[in-house]
Design a protein around this motif. Sequence first.
Motif, PDB file in Angstrom:
ATOM      1  N   THR A   1       0.854  -1.185   0.000  1.00  0.00           N
ATOM      2  CA  THR A   1       0.000   0.000   0.000  1.00  0.00           C
ATOM      3  C   THR A   1       0.894   1.240   0.000  1.00  0.00           C
ATOM      4  OG1 THR A   1      -0.124   0.016   2.414  1.00  0.00           O
ATOM      5  CG2 THR A   1      -1.901  -1.122   1.226  1.00  0.00           C
ATOM      6  N   ALA A   2       0.425   2.301  -0.648  1.00  0.00           N
ATOM      7  CA  ALA A   2       1.195   3.548  -0.694  1.00  0.00           C
ATOM      8  C   ALA A   2       0.243   4.733  -0.697  1.00  0.00           C
ATOM      9  CB  ALA A   2       2.074   3.588  -1.944  1.00  0.00           C
ATOM     10  N   HIS A   3       0.736   5.844  -0.166  1.00  0.00           N
ATOM     11  CA  HIS A   3      -0.041   7.086  -0.156  1.00  0.00           C
ATOM     12  C   HIS A   3       0.920   8.276  -0.178  1.00  0.00           C
ATOM     13  CE1 HIS A   3       0.940   6.566   4.126  1.00  0.00           C
ATOM     14  NE2 HIS A   3       0.866   7.884   4.202  1.00  0.00           N
ATOM     15  N   VAL A   4       0.378   9.410  -0.595  1.00  0.00           N
ATOM     16  CA  VAL A   4       1.143  10.661  -0.574  1.00  0.00           C
ATOM     17  C   VAL A   4       1.080  11.206   0.848  1.00  0.00           C
ATOM     18  CG1 VAL A   4       1.326  13.021  -1.457  1.00  0.00           C
ATOM     19  CG2 VAL A   4       0.650  11.148  -2.996  1.00  0.00           C
ATOM     20  N   ARG A   5       2.243  11.388   1.459  1.00  0.00           N
ATOM     21  CA  ARG A   5       2.301  11.955   2.813  1.00  0.00           C
ATOM     22  C   ARG A   5       2.093  13.457   2.770  1.00  0.00           C
ATOM     23  NH1 ARG A   5       7.590  10.974   4.488  1.00  0.00           N
ATOM     24  NH2 ARG A   5       8.136  13.129   4.140  1.00  0.00           N
ATOM     25  N   ASP A   6       2.815  14.140   1.867  1.00  0.00           N
ATOM     26  CA  ASP A   6       2.625  15.578   1.704  1.00  0.00           C
ATOM     27  C   ASP A   6       3.277  16.035   0.412  1.00  0.00           C
ATOM     28  OD1 ASP A   6       5.433  16.627   2.212  1.00  0.00           O
ATOM     29  OD2 ASP A   6       5.070  15.744   4.180  1.00  0.00           O
ATOM     30  N   ARG A   7       2.979  17.272   0.070  1.00  0.00           N
ATOM     31  CA  ARG A   7       3.543  17.891  -1.131  1.00  0.00           C
ATOM     32  C   ARG A   7       4.142  19.221  -0.729  1.00  0.00           C
ATOM     33  NH1 ARG A   7       0.640  18.759  -6.990  1.00  0.00           N
ATOM     34  NH2 ARG A   7       2.344  19.963  -7.900  1.00  0.00           N
ATOM     35  N   ALA A   8       5.365  19.463  -1.181  1.00  0.00           N
ATOM     36  CA  ALA A   8       6.048  20.725  -0.918  1.00  0.00           C
ATOM     37  C   ALA A   8       6.609  21.230  -2.246  1.00  0.00           C
ATOM     38  CB  ALA A   8       7.157  20.535   0.110  1.00  0.00           C
ATOM     39  N   GLY A   9       5.909  22.158  -2.868  1.00  0.00           N
ATOM     40  CA  GLY A   9       6.346  22.649  -4.173  1.00  0.00           C
ATOM     41  C   GLY A   9       6.313  21.528  -5.192  1.00  0.00           C
ATOM     42  N   ARG A  10       7.457  21.267  -5.825  1.00  0.00           N
ATOM     43  CA  ARG A  10       7.549  20.203  -6.824  1.00  0.00           C
ATOM     44  C   ARG A  10       7.806  18.836  -6.195  1.00  0.00           C
ATOM     45  NH1 ARG A  10      12.238  21.347 -10.267  1.00  0.00           N
ATOM     46  NH2 ARG A  10      11.613  19.398 -11.233  1.00  0.00           N
ATOM     47  N   ARG A  11       7.960  18.758  -4.907  1.00  0.00           N
ATOM     48  CA  ARG A  11       8.292  17.488  -4.246  1.00  0.00           C
ATOM     49  C   ARG A  11       7.052  16.807  -3.677  1.00  0.00           C
ATOM     50  NH1 ARG A  11      14.155  17.218  -2.351  1.00  0.00           N
ATOM     51  NH2 ARG A  11      15.078  18.876  -3.583  1.00  0.00           N
ATOM     52  N   LEU A  12       6.944  15.526  -3.965  1.00  0.00           N
ATOM     53  CA  LEU A  12       5.919  14.669  -3.377  1.00  0.00           C
ATOM     54  C   LEU A  12       6.623  13.722  -2.414  1.00  0.00           C
ATOM     55  CD1 LEU A  12       3.978  13.617  -6.607  1.00  0.00           C
ATOM     56  CD2 LEU A  12       3.207  15.251  -4.885  1.00  0.00           C
ATOM     57  N   HIS A  13       6.214  13.707  -1.165  1.00  0.00           N
ATOM     58  CA  HIS A  13       6.766  12.794  -0.167  1.00  0.00           C
ATOM     59  C   HIS A  13       5.756  11.670  -0.001  1.00  0.00           C
ATOM     60  CE1 HIS A  13       9.887  15.708   0.748  1.00  0.00           C
ATOM     61  NE2 HIS A  13       8.932  16.624   0.673  1.00  0.00           N
ATOM     62  N   VAL A  14       6.207  10.439  -0.235  1.00  0.00           N
ATOM     63  CA  VAL A  14       5.304   9.293  -0.275  1.00  0.00           C
ATOM     64  C   VAL A  14       5.773   8.203   0.680  1.00  0.00           C
ATOM     65  CG1 VAL A  14       4.485   9.784  -2.612  1.00  0.00           C
ATOM     66  CG2 VAL A  14       6.532   8.397  -2.308  1.00  0.00           C
ATOM     67  N   ASN A  15       4.820   7.452   1.214  1.00  0.00           N
ATOM     68  CA  ASN A  15       5.103   6.352   2.138  1.00  0.00           C
ATOM     69  C   ASN A  15       4.427   5.090   1.638  1.00  0.00           C
ATOM     70  OD1 ASN A  15       6.460   8.071   3.875  1.00  0.00           O
ATOM     71  ND2 ASN A  15       4.714   8.310   5.259  1.00  0.00           N
ATOM     72  N   ALA A  16       5.005   3.932   2.012  1.00  0.00           N
ATOM     73  CA  ALA A  16       4.413   2.648   1.636  1.00  0.00           C
ATOM     74  C   ALA A  16       4.772   1.590   2.659  1.00  0.00           C
ATOM     75  CB  ALA A  16       4.899   2.227   0.252  1.00  0.00           C
ATOM     76  N   ALA A  17       4.026   0.497   2.606  1.00  0.00           N
ATOM     77  CA  ALA A  17       4.304  -0.652   3.456  1.00  0.00           C
ATOM     78  C   ALA A  17       3.910  -1.911   2.703  1.00  0.00           C
ATOM     79  CB  ALA A  17       3.516  -0.560   4.766  1.00  0.00           C
ATOM     80  N   ALA A  18       4.552  -3.008   3.063  1.00  0.00           N
ATOM     81  CA  ALA A  18       4.181  -4.327   2.552  1.00  0.00           C
ATOM     82  C   ALA A  18       3.908  -5.211   3.756  1.00  0.00           C
ATOM     83  CB  ALA A  18       5.300  -4.917   1.700  1.00  0.00           C
ATOM     84  N   ALA A  19       2.781  -5.921   3.711  1.00  0.00           N
ATOM     85  CA  ALA A  19       2.386  -6.784   4.824  1.00  0.00           C
ATOM     86  C   ALA A  19       2.089  -8.184   4.306  1.00  0.00           C
ATOM     87  CB  ALA A  19       1.152  -6.212   5.518  1.00  0.00           C
ATOM     88  N   ASP A  20       2.372  -9.177   5.138  1.00  0.00           N
ATOM     89  CA  ASP A  20       2.087 -10.559   4.761  1.00  0.00           C
ATOM     90  C   ASP A  20       0.602 -10.855   4.961  1.00  0.00           C
ATOM     91  OD1 ASP A  20       1.714 -11.077   7.505  1.00  0.00           O
ATOM     92  OD2 ASP A  20       3.650 -12.085   7.717  1.00  0.00           O
ATOM     93  N   GLU A  21       0.217 -12.099   4.696  1.00  0.00           N
ATOM     94  CA  GLU A  21      -1.198 -12.482   4.774  1.00  0.00           C
ATOM     95  C   GLU A  21      -1.767 -12.349   6.185  1.00  0.00           C
ATOM     96  OE1 GLU A  21      -0.207 -16.231   2.974  1.00  0.00           O
ATOM     97  OE2 GLU A  21      -1.390 -15.716   1.198  1.00  0.00           O
ATOM     98  N   GLY A  22      -0.888 -12.374   7.196  1.00  0.00           N
ATOM     99  CA  GLY A  22      -1.333 -12.198   8.581  1.00  0.00           C
ATOM    100  C   GLY A  22      -1.378 -10.742   9.010  1.00  0.00           C
ATOM    101  N   GLY A  23      -1.065  -9.825   8.094  1.00  0.00           N
ATOM    102  CA  GLY A  23      -1.091  -8.399   8.401  1.00  0.00           C
ATOM    103  C   GLY A  23       0.192  -7.862   9.012  1.00  0.00           C
ATOM    104  N   ARG A  24       1.222  -8.701   9.160  1.00  0.00           N
ATOM    105  CA  ARG A  24       2.499  -8.232   9.720  1.00  0.00           C
ATOM    106  C   ARG A  24       3.305  -7.511   8.645  1.00  0.00           C
ATOM    107  NH1 ARG A  24       4.717 -13.823  11.585  1.00  0.00           N
ATOM    108  NH2 ARG A  24       4.000 -14.058   9.471  1.00  0.00           N
TER     109      ARG A  24
END
Length: 189
Positions: free
Chosen positions: A140-163
């Motif tokens: 999963t990924a989402h945009v954390r914030d935008r500052a001018g021309r910069r996009l700061h993005v975060n993501a995570a990967a989780a197994d079938e158990g949600g870890r």
Amino acid sequence: MSDALVGDYDTEPPTSGREMRLDGGTASTLDAWIRSMSRPAPMAVGRLPSHSPTCAGCGKENPAGLALEVDATEHGVSAVHRFDHRQEGAPGITHGGLVAAAFDDLFGFLLYRVGELAVTRSLTVEYLRPVLLGVDYEFTAHVRDRAGRRLHVNAAAADEGGRQVATAHATFVIVDVEHFEQGSPAKRS
């Protein structure tokens, strides 16, 4: 995809090395890709088109690629992916560089959400557990914030158990379409 989201330009990348143009001529894959991605329409929820048929992250025509299938979600994008023997690093474990590639490509799909062209400036991956072959992981990924021309993005990967098995953050820089035209052989000569 609804006509309201599509606008008056193509949103699907070409499906072969050359495509027919409206004027009867042909365009290279790069030309068609530039045209389709030059103004990505912000997307609602649903399956997103691949960046190109030969994209290393999501292209179905790239035998060495990951072939990610990514959906727009309410808060960003997501993909369920299973790494296979072609992505092996240590026995039974996915090569870390390919986990990073999956995150980088997933971040690229956020561009459909924000309606901008951008490129990776920096990418950091934290490996929390081994990413095993043959296991479904939800990225999963989402945009954390935008500052001018910069996009700061975060993501995570989780197994079938949600870890969580890995997290990533990146900075993307918004660019003009001319950035991508540098990939055209005609522009390099």
